[in-house]
Design an enzyme around this catalytic site. Structure first.
Site, PDB file in Angstrom:
ATOM      1  N   HIS A  49       0.836  -1.212   0.000  1.00 13.25           N
ATOM      2  CA  HIS A  49       0.000   0.000   0.000  1.00 13.25           C
ATOM      3  C   HIS A  49       0.860   1.248   0.000  1.00 13.25           C
ATOM      4  O   HIS A  49       0.881   1.983   0.972  1.00 13.25           O
ATOM      5  CB  HIS A  49      -0.886   0.003   1.238  1.00 13.25           C
ATOM      6  CG  HIS A  49      -2.095   0.869   1.107  1.00 13.25           C
ATOM      7  ND1 HIS A  49      -2.150   2.175   1.543  1.00 13.25           N
ATOM      8  CD2 HIS A  49      -3.319   0.610   0.601  1.00 13.25           C
ATOM      9  CE1 HIS A  49      -3.349   2.666   1.328  1.00 13.25           C
ATOM     10  NE2 HIS A  49      -4.076   1.746   0.765  1.00 13.25           N
ATOM     11  N   ILE A  55       1.740   4.709   1.430  1.00 20.22           N
ATOM     12  CA  ILE A  55       0.740   5.520   2.122  1.00 20.22           C
ATOM     13  C   ILE A  55       0.131   4.658   3.227  1.00 20.22           C
ATOM     14  O   ILE A  55      -0.257   3.520   2.986  1.00 20.22           O
ATOM     15  CB  ILE A  55      -0.374   5.973   1.148  1.00 20.22           C
ATOM     16  CG1 ILE A  55       0.213   6.807   0.014  1.00 20.22           C
ATOM     17  CG2 ILE A  55      -1.455   6.743   1.885  1.00 20.22           C
ATOM     18  CD1 ILE A  55      -0.750   7.049  -1.125  1.00 20.22           C
ATOM     19  N   GLY A  58      -6.033   4.334   5.520  1.00 22.66           N
ATOM     20  CA  GLY A  58      -6.927   5.116   6.359  1.00 22.66           C
ATOM     21  C   GLY A  58      -7.529   4.305   7.492  1.00 22.66           C
ATOM     22  O   GLY A  58      -7.742   4.823   8.595  1.00 22.66           O
ATOM     23  N   VAL A  59      -7.807   3.037   7.255  1.00 20.52           N
ATOM     24  CA  VAL A  59      -8.395   2.202   8.304  1.00 20.52           C
ATOM     25  C   VAL A  59      -7.448   2.084   9.502  1.00 20.52           C
ATOM     26  O   VAL A  59      -7.898   1.950  10.646  1.00 20.52           O
ATOM     27  CB  VAL A  59      -8.806   0.812   7.752  1.00 20.52           C
ATOM     28  CG1 VAL A  59      -7.580  -0.023   7.402  1.00 20.52           C
ATOM     29  CG2 VAL A  59      -9.715   0.087   8.721  1.00 20.52           C
ATOM     30  N   GLU A  63      -7.998   2.908  13.375  1.00 23.16           N
ATOM     31  CA  GLU A  63      -7.570   1.973  14.424  1.00 23.16           C
ATOM     32  C   GLU A  63      -6.782   2.693  15.516  1.00 23.16           C
ATOM     33  O   GLU A  63      -6.970   2.416  16.708  1.00 23.16           O
ATOM     34  CB  GLU A  63      -6.737   0.839  13.820  1.00 23.16           C
ATOM     35  CG  GLU A  63      -6.118  -0.100  14.843  1.00 23.16           C
ATOM     36  CD  GLU A  63      -7.102  -0.920  15.666  1.00 23.16           C
ATOM     37  OE1 GLU A  63      -6.697  -1.426  16.732  1.00 23.16           O
ATOM     38  OE2 GLU A  63      -8.272  -1.062  15.264  1.00 23.16           O
TER      39      GLU A  63
END
Length: 134
Positions: A49, A55, A58-59, A63
């Site tokens: 990723h 990057i 976003g998850v 978290e």
């Protein structure tokens, strides 16, 4: 008052690779928590990723907010049930230092944000429930 990763892990039911908090700098139990995360180029998620342009997903920012919230309420049994008004404003790359700030709104609901140099990277209102035991 600052707490390191080992002290955080002893309070949360969380282990690597999902342990997102490196340090807690401020804790006003049930009201506010401020934590930090140093984003390393060695994080496993950067392999896919994305290899040419790493990057942080976003998850994982969400978290980090969840872990900080669990720490604030001293409850590792909180389950995220809703993300309201979630916004991702900047990309997080290796080498960045994240500050995670969470402020309680009411019991098991909070406003959370991830910042880099006092600039909002991710913001959201989060709602939780307590895990029901059978």
């Amino acid at each position: 008052m600052p707490m390191n990763t080992a002290e955080i892990q002893s309070k949360l039911d969380c282990q690597a690779p999902l342990m997102m908090l490196d340090r807690v700098t401020t804790l006003n139990k049930d009201q506010q928590v401020i934590a930090q995360k140093s984003v390393s180029a060695n994080e496993s998620y950067f392999q896919g990723h994305f290899p040419e342009n790493p990057i942080m997903p976003g998850v994982l920012l969400i978290e980090a907010m969840v872990e900080a919230t669990q720490f604030m309420w001293d409850r590792s049994d909180l389950i995220l049930t809703r993300v309201k008004r979630g916004r991702f404003r900047e990309m997080v790359k290796p080498g960045m230092q994240l500050t995670i700030k969470v402020n309680a709104i009411k019991k098991y609901a909070c406003q959370a944000k991830v910042l880099i140099d006092d600039k909002d990277v991710c913001v959201a209102d989060l709602e939780f429930k307590v895990t029901e035991e059978n």
